[in-house]
Design a protein around this motif. Sequence first.
Motif, PDB file in Angstrom:
ATOM      1  N   MET A  53       1.205  -1.159   0.066  1.00  0.00           N
ATOM      2  CA  MET A  53      -0.292   0.074   0.074  1.00  0.00           C
ATOM      3  C   MET A  53       1.387   1.224  -0.102  1.00  0.00           C
ATOM      4  N   SER A  54       2.126   1.464   0.396  1.00  0.00           N
ATOM      5  CA  SER A  54       2.896   2.322   0.817  1.00  0.00           C
ATOM      6  C   SER A  54       4.040   2.006   1.045  1.00  0.00           C
ATOM      7  N   GLU A  55       5.270   3.170   0.139  1.00  0.00           N
ATOM      8  CA  GLU A  55       6.279   2.829  -0.198  1.00  0.00           C
ATOM      9  C   GLU A  55       7.237   2.855   1.657  1.00  0.00           C
ATOM     10  N   ASN A  56       6.249   3.998   1.514  1.00  0.00           N
ATOM     11  CA  ASN A  56       7.067   4.955   3.123  1.00  0.00           C
ATOM     12  C   ASN A  56       7.159   4.934   4.333  1.00  0.00           C
ATOM     13  N   VAL A  57       6.638   3.384   4.532  1.00  0.00           N
ATOM     14  CA  VAL A  57       6.231   2.799   5.955  1.00  0.00           C
ATOM     15  C   VAL A  57       7.670   2.018   6.804  1.00  0.00           C
ATOM     16  N   ALA A  58       7.283   2.223   7.882  1.00  0.00           N
ATOM     17  CA  ALA A  58       8.714   0.767   7.935  1.00  0.00           C
ATOM     18  C   ALA A  58       8.144   0.624   9.397  1.00  0.00           C
ATOM     19  N   ASP A  59       8.973  -1.213   9.377  1.00  0.00           N
ATOM     20  CA  ASP A  59       7.813  -1.666  10.705  1.00  0.00           C
ATOM     21  C   ASP A  59       9.589  -2.031  11.481  1.00  0.00           C
ATOM     22  N   ALA A  60       9.553  -1.706  13.164  1.00  0.00           N
ATOM     23  CA  ALA A  60      11.145  -1.487  13.991  1.00  0.00           C
ATOM     24  C   ALA A  60      10.776  -2.285  14.910  1.00  0.00           C
ATOM     25  N   LEU A  61      11.844  -3.290  15.075  1.00  0.00           N
ATOM     26  CA  LEU A  61      11.602  -4.263  16.490  1.00  0.00           C
ATOM     27  C   LEU A  61      12.768  -2.683  17.780  1.00  0.00           C
ATOM     28  N   ILE A  62      12.901  -2.850  18.245  1.00  0.00           N
ATOM     29  CA  ILE A  62      13.025  -2.107  19.886  1.00  0.00           C
ATOM     30  C   ILE A  62      13.621  -2.798  20.799  1.00  0.00           C
ATOM     31  N   GLU A  63      15.029  -3.359  20.996  1.00  0.00           N
ATOM     32  CA  GLU A  63      15.318  -4.183  22.315  1.00  0.00           C
ATOM     33  C   GLU A  63      15.747  -2.767  23.553  1.00  0.00           C
ATOM     34  N   VAL A  64      14.823  -3.214  24.291  1.00  0.00           N
ATOM     35  CA  VAL A  64      14.916  -2.226  25.120  1.00  0.00           C
ATOM     36  C   VAL A  64      16.028  -2.560  26.601  1.00  0.00           C
ATOM     37  N   LYS A  65      16.717  -1.425  27.432  1.00  0.00           N
ATOM     38  CA  LYS A  65      17.561  -2.913  28.563  1.00  0.00           C
ATOM     39  C   LYS A  65      16.610  -1.895  29.674  1.00  0.00           C
ATOM     40  N   VAL A  66      15.853  -2.052  30.826  1.00  0.00           N
ATOM     41  CA  VAL A  66      15.863  -1.392  32.112  1.00  0.00           C
ATOM     42  C   VAL A  66      16.231  -1.573  33.094  1.00  0.00           C
ATOM     43  N   VAL A  67      16.212  -0.632  34.040  1.00  0.00           N
ATOM     44  CA  VAL A  67      16.086  -1.302  35.608  1.00  0.00           C
ATOM     45  C   VAL A  67      15.210  -1.724  36.114  1.00  0.00           C
ATOM     46  N   PRO A  68      14.914  -2.880  36.651  1.00  0.00           N
ATOM     47  CA  PRO A  68      13.843  -3.144  37.371  1.00  0.00           C
ATOM     48  C   PRO A  68      13.616  -2.679  38.260  1.00  0.00           C
ATOM     49  N   GLN A  69      11.804  -2.369  38.910  1.00  0.00           N
ATOM     50  CA  GLN A  69      11.998  -1.264  40.141  1.00  0.00           C
ATOM     51  C   GLN A  69      11.654  -2.527  40.619  1.00  0.00           C
ATOM     52  N   LYS A  70      12.370  -2.045  42.110  1.00  0.00           N
ATOM     53  CA  LYS A  70      12.376  -2.769  43.656  1.00  0.00           C
ATOM     54  C   LYS A  70      10.323  -3.275  43.557  1.00  0.00           C
ATOM     55  N   GLY A  71      10.285  -4.299  43.728  1.00  0.00           N
ATOM     56  CA  GLY A  71       9.437  -4.965  44.619  1.00  0.00           C
ATOM     57  C   GLY A  71       8.062  -5.186  43.271  1.00  0.00           C
ATOM     58  N   ILE A  72       7.836  -4.723  42.253  1.00  0.00           N
ATOM     59  CA  ILE A  72       6.996  -5.294  41.191  1.00  0.00           C
ATOM     60  C   ILE A  72       8.254  -4.861  39.980  1.00  0.00           C
TER      61      ILE A  72
END
Length: 164
Positions: free
Chosen positions: A60-79
Amino acid sequence: MANEKKIMLLELLERDNTMSIKDVALYLGINEKELASLKNELKEEGVIKGSQDVIDWSKMSENVADALIEVKVVPQKGIGFEQIAREIGAIEDVKSVFLMSGGYDFLVSLERKNIKEISQFVYERLATIPGVTSTATHFILKKYKDHGIVYDGESKDKRIERDI
């Protein structure tokens, strides 16, 4: 027996959810009323999360993209990771969020955006979430197979060719 029918129904729906109610009931060996009841039960249990068609938006369109983003986080205490996952998942543009093993904690997917929109999403929305320490963005250059469907230039749906 009911659990066996549930599994058969789920496998069938996962392969091809375009079959008529009559054909699905016939395949399962139950009547249409029993099928409706079984399907409603699976929805109420949260097993069936939705139903959607797989679209090849690149047609349908040549101007669209899909992305996969890896995310590193600091887990929150207790949750742990839960609050950050909910916050990322609440963003409308996000299609999927997965907790994963390896060098990053989450895999986030975006679909049908242009590269500028994806970049802005990462530095304005994702990277600013408290607890996010780094990201790595991967643009999908070409899809060869997605949701069990082979993208080979043919318009024929490969799911239909499988044995039921």
